[in-house]
Write an enzyme that holds these catalytic residues in place. Structure first.
Site: not given
Ligand code: FAD
Length: 288
Positions: A17, A49, A78, A109, A164, A175
């Site tokens: 990455e 991103y 991303h 995000g 998802k 993570q």
């Molecule tokens: P989600 O999958 O939406 O989850 C977020 C939270 O919401 C979780 O607590 C989940 O349990 C909860 N949730 C999900 N769906 C629901 C639902 N239907 N109802 C109620 N609760 C729900 N950030 C950046 O800004 N840029 C990047 O490039 C970036 N790259 C990353 C790469 C990796 C491999 C990882 C692990 C993280 C990265 N992140 C990045 C960080 C990420 O954006 C954050 O961790 C963010 O807070 C959550 O993103 P997610 O897509 O996991 O969210």
């Protein structure tokens, strides 16, 4: 090529990455980094991103395009959604499509209190659904061995992870974590929940103490005693902490591959020296 299909061909998939350089640094710095990473011959390279909210920022797409067209390596772009409208996400996807980038890591995000979300997307699963509806993309997503910081617990987070995957995520990247037992327990629950897509373990080598403090505050990863002792012992010697961090990451990876992990995603922190040293130590077991 679809990233999820790589897992049928390999003992363990290895990806790297990178992140776009800060606005104050020239864009060329990332190409120097990539010049030094390409010999590792990873299965793919992902490009982060920016968490901000500027849909006109094309740096992720541009770098991903170079990874594909200049280096001949499969890119994963991303994409975060919480600060964008559906129309803006549609435009970003169009520009990825124009650049032949087909693999997208769909993310919510982080929510920044100073920059309230646009509210057209609340969760990554909605972005997955939207991208799937557009057609022509392969979708990856994030997962959290110790639970996402907003979730009550790992079980609740895995229930949301299932949504998802059911929406269309075909591959997951975890993570970072420093204690493999968290990953193994997580994987048992993930498979038990019927989530059968490949899951790559995210490994971040420690380069210095402040980097790790920042990451741990952001993502809530726990630090095992073995790790904190290492940090305390070497904190005043940048070279020693870097070399110990490399050895710790190699140790984690050897254990993960021995236990049959689907793949390793190395958070390189744009540091080719560290990534190359790790690759030297693991290539025999990953590629053999
Ligand atoms: P989600 O999958 O939406 O989850 C977020 C939270 O919401 C979780 O607590 C989940 O349990 C909860 N949730 C999900 N769906 C629901 C639902 N239907 N109802 C109620 N609760 C729900 N950030 C950046 O800004 N840029 C990047 O490039 C970036 N790259 C990353 C790469 C990796 C491999 C990882 C692990 C993280 C990265 N992140 C990045 C960080 C990420 O954006 C954050 O961790 C963010 O807070 C959550 O993103 P997610 O897509 O996991 O969210």
């Amino acid at each position: 090529m679809q990233i999820a299909s790589l897992f049928q061909q390999k003992r363990a998939v290895l990806s790297l990455e990178v992140f776009p350089p800060k606005k104050t640094s020239p864009i060329d710095t990332i190409y120097k980094t990539l010049d030094n990473l390409k010999d590792i011959q990873p299965d793919f390279i992902s490009v982060t991103y920016g968490a901000g909210g500027n849909a006109g920022d094309t740096s992720t797409a541009d770098i991903a395009s170079n990874i594909l067209h200049k280096y001949g390596i499969l890119p994963l772009a991303h994409l975060t959604c919480v600060n964008y409208t559906r129309q803006e996400i549609g435009q970003i996807l169009d520009s990825l499509r124009e650049k032949d980038i087909k693999n997208v890591l769909a993310l919510r995000g982080d929510i920044n209190p100073d920059n309230p979300p646009r509210r057209e997307f609340s969760y990554a699963s909605e972005l997955v659904d939207y991208i799937k509806g557009k057609g022509g993309f392969y979708i990856s997503a994030a997962c959290y061995p110790e639970g996402h910081v907003d979730a009550e617990n790992v079980d609740e987070d895995i229930r949301n992870l299932k949504l998802k995957v059911d929406a269309g995520a075909q591959h997951l990247i975890s993570q970072l974590f420093f204690d493999n037992t968290h990953f193994y327990k997580f994987m048992e629950k993930v498979r038990g929940a019927g989530i059968m897509v490949p899951v790559q373990a995210g490994i971040m080598p420690v380069i210095n103490k402040s980097q790790i403090e920042r990451m741990v505050t952001l993502c809530g990863a726990s630090l095992p005693a073995k790790f904190t002792k290492m940090m305390q012992r070497f904190e005043h010697s940048p070279e020693a902490i870097r070399e110990a961090g490399i050895a710790y990451a190699v140790d984690q990876i050897v254990d993960l591959v021995s236990q049959g992990v689907d793949g390793i995603h190395l958070y390189t922190m744009n540091n080719p020296y560290v990534a190359r040293k790790i690759n030297e130590s693991i290539k025999g077991i990953i590629h053999a």
